[in-house]
Design an enzyme around this catalytic site. Structure first.
Site, mmCIF file in Angstrom:
data_model
loop_
_atom_site.group_PDB
_atom_site.id
_atom_site.type_symbol
_atom_site.label_atom_id
_atom_site.label_comp_id
_atom_site.label_asym_id
_atom_site.label_seq_id
_atom_site.Cartn_x
_atom_site.Cartn_y
_atom_site.Cartn_z
ATOM 1 C CD GLN A 88 0.976 -8.649 -2.734
ATOM 2 O OE1 GLN A 88 1.759 -9.315 -3.381
ATOM 3 N NE2 GLN A 88 -0.238 -8.391 -3.172
ATOM 4 C CG ASP B 238 -1.774 -1.235 1.318
ATOM 5 O OD1 ASP B 238 -2.234 -1.710 0.278
ATOM 6 O OD2 ASP B 238 -1.949 -1.759 2.438
ATOM 7 N N GLY C 144 -4.054 -4.142 -4.618
ATOM 8 C CA GLY C 144 -5.024 -3.135 -5.047
ATOM 9 C C GLY C 144 -4.240 -1.893 -5.407
ATOM 10 C CG HIS C 145 -1.140 -1.875 -7.691
ATOM 11 N ND1 HIS C 145 -0.158 -2.424 -8.465
ATOM 12 C CD2 HIS C 145 -0.882 -2.302 -6.428
ATOM 13 C CE1 HIS C 145 0.647 -3.163 -7.703
ATOM 14 N NE2 HIS C 145 0.214 -3.107 -6.467
ATOM 15 C CE LYS D 159 3.085 -2.291 -4.503
ATOM 16 N NZ LYS D 159 2.896 -2.030 -3.076
HETATM 17 P P1 IMP Z 1 -2.642 -12.782 1.329
HETATM 18 O O1 IMP Z 1 -1.511 -12.488 0.409
HETATM 19 O O2 IMP Z 1 -3.969 -12.304 0.794
HETATM 20 O O3 IMP Z 1 -2.695 -14.197 1.780
HETATM 21 O O4 IMP Z 1 -2.403 -11.920 2.658
HETATM 22 C C1 IMP Z 1 -1.286 -12.133 3.505
HETATM 23 C C2 IMP Z 1 -0.932 -10.848 4.250
HETATM 24 O O5 IMP Z 1 -0.462 -9.879 3.309
HETATM 25 C C3 IMP Z 1 -2.108 -10.172 4.956
HETATM 26 O O6 IMP Z 1 -1.629 -9.528 6.127
HETATM 27 C C4 IMP Z 1 -2.596 -9.143 3.969
HETATM 28 O O7 IMP Z 1 -3.251 -8.069 4.591
HETATM 29 C C5 IMP Z 1 -1.275 -8.712 3.355
HETATM 30 N N1 IMP Z 1 -1.412 -8.245 1.983
HETATM 31 C C6 IMP Z 1 -1.580 -8.994 0.878
HETATM 32 N N2 IMP Z 1 -1.632 -8.216 -0.210
HETATM 33 C C7 IMP Z 1 -1.493 -6.949 0.206
HETATM 34 C C8 IMP Z 1 -1.428 -5.691 -0.466
HETATM 35 O O8 IMP Z 1 -1.488 -5.598 -1.695
HETATM 36 N N3 IMP Z 1 -1.259 -4.611 0.335
HETATM 37 C C9 IMP Z 1 -1.124 -4.698 1.680
HETATM 38 N N4 IMP Z 1 -1.160 -5.848 2.346
HETATM 39 C C10 IMP Z 1 -1.340 -6.967 1.614
#
Ligand code: IMP
Length: 423
Positions: free
Chosen positions: A224, A13, A40-41, A16
């Protein structure tokens, strides 16, 4: 030409989407290399806000090719929704969107498995976005996964059924209450698969190799952040892919020697969504204020993000792991109005003062040590060039540059494309 990287250096977040959109005019190809619809970009221009999950952030530019690389995991249902949204905005995506045959598919049962796994963890849950990311990467490394290229095989549906049946047995094994109607989920899945099949599937490593040979400029767009990396993040509270620079090599088939600039993007403070340790987290009105002014709600799940001061120890670690050559600082405008700002420059770890990220950053072992710097009062959001930025803001940036031993070449002072200042 070399491949440049754009990487988030915190817990995701960082902004990017906005920066890729700003940088796109310099690149012929924008390629995503890991993650999937957990990302979520957000992009804002012409008074409109767009959120992309799997599609690269160059899609709104007429002249750029957007590639979804082999390291990405694709949920056809979410992908279709993204495409429908682009169509609504008259974006001719078909001519400029390419998909790697080696990218893995997220099945409806992967999402159900994610939910079952999280439910079974109780208080120890990861805080996953529940998009099926973990189970899909598990199937990839377990050598059970289905890939985009499999859609071209005659027996694709049988392969699908075999895997989905196995998943159903696994869901039952978790012994938690996950309600679902698979027939209903599959209906939208099959429709989405037909839409996906209308796109161009390619052998993307060959495509990129030829593109490099022909002098095309390429930007690899990370998703991420480094602290969510499966190897280098705050495990187990991480995502299931390599979000760091090395992930671009494996997620696109680009050799390390062909990597050029590595742009590292960070917020002027820190946020985290989901569970896991966060040394500089604030539980007071300062954290509340950052969240409110910074509109810190997840673009994918809408969850409230946890907020805290900038953690330079963690940021330095991310700069090192990624080999960052240039830094981009986001959301400086959110910190306007504070008399003083705190920056974590060391940790007290089991009684000692340390300046590196240790194995375990759980709060019972570790306490942040802060350096205080002067804040600025001015509203930065209308500022257009470096000369108008207040002295205290420049001092803050200079301080960070010195500590990180890396130049901060761009500062962002608002969500719109235009609110971007090059230093
Ligand atoms: P997952 O990748 O959906 O399994 O999530 C694993 C961890 O990464 C969780 O704490 C999510 O909130 C975090 N996470 C996954 N994708 C994002 C992102 O794009 N932005 C921020 N946190 C993320």
């Amino acid at each position: 030409m070399a491949v440049d990287l754009l990487l988030g250096l915190q817990w995701g977040d960082e902004g990017k989407g906005k920066i890729v959109d700003v940088l796109t005019s310099k690149y012929d190809i924008i390629a995503r290399f890991q993650g999937g619809p957990n990302a979520g970009h957000t992009l804002e221009f012409d008074g409109q806000k767009h959120v992309l999950h799997t599609i690269p952030s160059g899609i709104f530019h007429d002249d750029s090719i957007n590639l979804v690389g082999n390291g990405v995991v694709i949920d056809p249902v979410i992908f279709k929704r993204e495409l429908d949204n682009l169509a609504k905005h008259n974006v001719d995506y078909k001519s400029k969107l390419l998909i790697s045959r080696k990218a893995h598919l997220i099945l409806p049962t992967h999402r159900l498995l994610d939910a079952a796994s999280e439910a079974s963890k109780g208080k120890a849950k990861i805080g996953s976005t529940l998009k099926g990311i973990g189970p899909t990467y598990m199937d990839k490394t377990g050598r059970n996964g289905l890939r985009v290229g499999d859609l071209e095989l005659e027996d694709w549906k049988e392969r699908y059924r075999t895997l989905a049946d196995k998943h159903e047995k696994m869901i039952a094994f978790y012994d938690v209450d996950v309600q679902y109607d698979l027939a209903e989920l599959e209906k939208e899945f099959w429709t989405a698969i037909e839409t996906l099949k209308e796109l161009t599937f390619i052998d993307s490593e060959e495509y990129l190799h030829q593109a490099m040979k022909n002098g095309k400029t390429i930007l690899a767009e990370g998703a991420q952040g480094s602290l969510l990396d499966i190897d280098f993040g705050t495990y187990p509270f991480v995502t299931s892919s390599n979000t760091t620079a090395a992930g671009a090599c494996t997620g696109l088939g680009v050799a390390p020697r062909n990597i050029g600039d590595a742009f590292g993007i960070f917020k002027a403070y820190t946020t985290r969504v989901g569970s896991g340790p966060f040394p500089t987290e604030l539980f007071d009105e300062v954290g509340e204020r950052m969240g409110k002014v910074g509109n810190e709600f997840g673009a994918t799940t809408g969850r409230k993000r946890r907020c805290g001061w900038l953690d330079l120890v963690a940021l330095k670690y991310a700069v090192q792991v990624n080999g960052i050559t240039q830094l981009i600082m986001m959301k400086g405008d959110v910190l306007s109005g504070f008399d003083t700002l705190k920056v974590c420059t060391a940790y007290k770890y089991k009684g000692d003062e340390i300046t590196h990220l240790p194995f375990n950053i759980e709060p019972e072992n570790l306490e942040p040590i802060y350096t205080e710097v002067k804040g600025w009062k001015e509203d930065l959001t209308k500022m257009k060039d470096a000369s108008s930025l207040p002295k205290e803001f420049n001092d803050y940036v200079d301080f960070l540059e010195k500590e990180l031993e890396t130049p901060i070449t761009i500062v962002s002072v608002g969500p719109d494309r235009k609110q971007t200042i090059t230093r």
